[in-house]
Design an enzyme around this catalytic site. Sequence first.
Site, PDB file in Angstrom:
ATOM      1  CD  GLU A  14       4.863   3.893 -11.673  1.00  0.00           C
ATOM      2  OE1 GLU A  14       5.065   3.011 -11.870  1.00  0.00           O
ATOM      3  OE2 GLU A  14       3.877   4.840 -12.008  1.00  0.00           O
ATOM      4  CB  SER A 175       5.756   2.096  -8.704  1.00  0.00           C
ATOM      5  OG  SER A 175       6.343   1.605  -9.998  1.00  0.00           O
ATOM      6  CE1 TYR A 241      10.415  -0.742 -10.102  1.00  0.00           C
ATOM      7  CE2 TYR A 241       9.475   0.619  -8.439  1.00  0.00           C
ATOM      8  CZ  TYR A 241       9.237  -0.066  -9.641  1.00  0.00           C
ATOM      9  OH  TYR A 241       8.192   0.151 -10.453  1.00  0.00           O
ATOM     10  NE  ARG A 280       3.763  -7.023 -14.392  1.00  0.00           N
ATOM     11  CZ  ARG A 280       4.448  -6.015 -13.894  1.00  0.00           C
ATOM     12  NH1 ARG A 280       5.102  -5.155 -14.139  1.00  0.00           N
ATOM     13  NH2 ARG A 280       3.443  -5.535 -12.712  1.00  0.00           N
ATOM     14  CG  ASP A 282       0.593  -7.031 -11.491  1.00  0.00           C
ATOM     15  OD1 ASP A 282       1.548  -7.380 -12.425  1.00  0.00           O
ATOM     16  OD2 ASP A 282       0.990  -5.830 -11.268  1.00  0.00           O
ATOM     17  CD  GLU A 295      -1.548  -2.477 -11.405  1.00  0.00           C
ATOM     18  OE1 GLU A 295      -1.947  -1.402 -12.035  1.00  0.00           O
ATOM     19  OE2 GLU A 295      -0.189  -2.603 -11.005  1.00  0.00           O
ATOM     20  CG  ASN A 297       1.113  -3.144 -14.549  1.00  0.00           C
ATOM     21  OD1 ASN A 297       0.972  -2.021 -13.730  1.00  0.00           O
ATOM     22  ND2 ASN A 297       1.025  -4.231 -14.247  1.00  0.00           N
ATOM     23  N   GLY A 301       7.518  -2.120 -16.330  1.00  0.00           N
ATOM     24  CA  GLY A 301       8.976  -1.881 -16.253  1.00  0.00           C
ATOM     25  C   GLY A 301       9.871  -2.772 -17.423  1.00  0.00           C
TER      26      GLY A 301
HETATM   27  N1  LIG Z   1      -6.755  -6.321  -2.938  1.00  0.00           N
HETATM   28  C1  LIG Z   1      -5.532  -6.668  -2.620  1.00  0.00           C
HETATM   29  N2  LIG Z   1      -5.085  -7.732  -1.651  1.00  0.00           N
HETATM   30  C2  LIG Z   1      -3.871  -7.804  -1.214  1.00  0.00           C
HETATM   31  N3  LIG Z   1      -2.814  -7.279  -1.865  1.00  0.00           N
HETATM   32  C3  LIG Z   1      -3.001  -6.349  -2.868  1.00  0.00           C
HETATM   33  C4  LIG Z   1      -4.350  -5.972  -3.173  1.00  0.00           C
HETATM   34  N4  LIG Z   1      -4.451  -4.889  -4.090  1.00  0.00           N
HETATM   35  C5  LIG Z   1      -3.055  -4.731  -4.183  1.00  0.00           C
HETATM   36  N5  LIG Z   1      -2.280  -5.374  -3.327  1.00  0.00           N
HETATM   37  C6  LIG Z   1      -0.886  -5.201  -3.092  1.00  0.00           C
HETATM   38  O1  LIG Z   1      -0.325  -4.037  -3.548  1.00  0.00           O
HETATM   39  C7  LIG Z   1       0.603  -4.066  -4.672  1.00  0.00           C
HETATM   40  C8  LIG Z   1       0.068  -2.868  -5.400  1.00  0.00           C
HETATM   41  O2  LIG Z   1      -1.201  -3.082  -6.087  1.00  0.00           O
HETATM   42  P1  LIG Z   1      -1.724  -2.581  -7.516  1.00  0.00           P
HETATM   43  O3  LIG Z   1      -3.128  -2.463  -7.554  1.00  0.00           O
HETATM   44  O4  LIG Z   1      -0.934  -3.566  -8.350  1.00  0.00           O
HETATM   45  O5  LIG Z   1      -1.005  -1.214  -7.696  1.00  0.00           O
HETATM   46  P2  LIG Z   1       0.072  -0.537  -8.546  1.00  0.00           P
HETATM   47  O6  LIG Z   1      -0.654  -0.226  -9.756  1.00  0.00           O
HETATM   48  O7  LIG Z   1       0.559   0.576  -7.799  1.00  0.00           O
HETATM   49  O8  LIG Z   1       0.993  -1.674  -8.803  1.00  0.00           O
HETATM   50  C9  LIG Z   1       0.043  -5.590  -5.284  1.00  0.00           C
HETATM   51  O9  LIG Z   1       1.220  -5.879  -6.192  1.00  0.00           O
HETATM   52  C10 LIG Z   1      -0.117  -6.379  -3.911  1.00  0.00           C
HETATM   53  O10 LIG Z   1       1.015  -6.765  -3.492  1.00  0.00           O
HETATM   54 MG   LIG Z   2       0.800  -3.558  -9.581  1.00  0.00          MG
END
Ligand SMILES: Nc1ncnc2c1ncn2[C@@H]1O[C@H](COP(=O)(O)OP(=O)(O)O)[C@@H](O)[C@H]1O
Ligand SMILES: [Mg+2]
Length: 333
Positions: A14, A175, A241, A280, A282, A295, A297, A301
């Site tokens: 990142e 990311s 991005y 933040r 999610d 998760e 953050n 960003g």
């Molecule tokens: N259990 C899940 N079901 C559906 N989509 C998911 C799931 N986990 C992650 N994603 C998708 O993958 C993206 C990245 O996952 P995330 O866990 O937020 O990791 P990162 O820390 O890389 O952002 C999320 O923004 C979402 O779109």
């Molecule tokens: Mg994420």
Amino acid sequence: MSRIALLTGGSTPERDVALAGASQVAPALRGLGHEVVVVETIEGPLSREREQTLLDPSVAREPPSPEELAELARRENLPALVAGPALAGFDLVFLVLHGGAVEGGLLQALLELAGLRFTGSGSLGSALAMDKEVSKRLLREAGIPTAEWGVWPLASDRLAALGWPLVVKPANAGSSVGVTVAHGAAELPDAVEAARAVDSEVLVERFLAGREFTVGVLGDRALGVGEIVPSHEIFDYECKYTPGMTREIFPAEIPPALAERMRALGLATHRAFKLRDFSRIDFRLDADGTPCVLEANTLPGMTRTSLLPQSAATLGIDFGALCAEICRLALTR
Ligand SMILES: Nc1ncnc2c1ncn2[C@@H]1O[C@H](COP(=O)(O)OP(=O)(O)O)[C@@H](O)[C@H]1O
Ligand SMILES: [Mg+2]
């Protein structure tokens, strides 16, 4: 007026995101009247000319290659940087860094040991939030909904219980680097391989089929909820991005009760992970509409159009005011 070292760069996937954020945070802090020196983790303090060339506000479609990152990591020495003159004599170190050691608590521990004041979460909270597996156990313990998961490799009955598709992700990353969806058993080996290229620990999660949201936290309150509508099945690096590949709707067009629920869960998550000042969180809805935390953050960003600044803007907090508040929270600690 404070003297601020804006620390950016890093040797994580990142890196470009961090440099893009720094290109906008630096002028915002100067606009607030602060004296700002941009310090890159490898090059050290930058001249204003070097700032112009290094801090690129746009982010390439893909993260830097593993070879490029290995070369950067070889040249980076965070313990020496933190102990040396580059960060000495400032009132505050403002972190615009993402991923790995720089977001996950190691850099924060070095700064704490050196007695340097810095923005955002401390070493413990940063580490808890960076590790998605520890995070999910804390969420479960706090009664905060999160997708069912297992650590790869799983017993076949546990894998079957999660159902298809499955989301496969590195336990420590950001990311969406290394995150993919496996729609059936045939796609699983490649998905595990992609995640393992990023981290030795790999999680598999039940796929959450609903809409995606995010909510910022600032101080002790949750900010506005935004909806994320990526043009791919998941919100991957390219969608994150590349301008135009994702619709980001702030405030989200959802029933007030659902927004309030996610704001409450966002704040509860921030507290469960012992986070500080800002974060933040999610979310995705599962098939029956329950918001589940994906998760947290700790260093989200920080370009003007990034999600935390948009979440703040829905409550009338513009980019400059957000940067000012992040400084104030750290300076009054
Ligand atoms: N259990 C899940 N079901 C559906 N989509 C998911 C799931 N986990 C992650 N994603 C998708 O993958 C993206 C990245 O996952 P995330 O866990 O937020 O990791 P990162 O820390 O890389 O952002 C999320 O923004 C979402 O779109
Ligand atoms: Mg994420």
